[in-house]
Design a protein around this motif. Structure first.
Motif: not given
Length: 114
Positions: A40-60
């Motif tokens: 997903l990170a590669k498909l979105m052109g973002i870091s794997a860390g950002r994908v982890s943030q997205i999938l963490s369910g962060d309220a932001n």
């Protein structure tokens, strides 16, 4: 359904639940498509860390992030408002498989389908 104002803490709690529901639905969609977080990170052109943030369910978690993830997978996001479950039946979300092979998250607040 009458409109009622919510207290700040109740609204924050509802936003956090919604973010967790969206992240759970996204994780389910990744699994259904056989994609990893790295994929997903590669498909979105973002870091794997950002994908982890997205999938963490962060309220932001943003609608833009969800739309970007969906577009990267060739999917779309659907958000619906529904009536809450009757009192005593709880509002815990449950993941279910739709007849079209997609997955969706159902709760008494906002079911989402990716």
């Amino acid at each position: 359904m009458p409109f009622t104002a919510r207290g700040e803490s109740e609204t924050d709690a509802a936003a956090a639940r919604l973010a967790r529901q969206a992240a759970t639905a996204l994780a389910g969609e990744l699994a259904a498509r056989g994609l990893s977080r790295s994929d997903l990170a590669k498909l979105m052109g973002i870091s794997a860390g950002r994908v982890s943030q997205i999938l963490s369910g962060d309220a932001n978690l943003t609608v833009r992030s969800l739309a970007s993830a969906a577009a990267a997978m060739g999917a779309c996001v659907e958000i619906r408002f529904t009536e809450p479950p009757p009192a005593g039946q709880g509002g815990a979300p449950s993941l279910r498989a739709d007849g079209d092979g997609s997955s969706s998250l159902r709760s008494g607040v906002v079911p989402s389908r990716f």
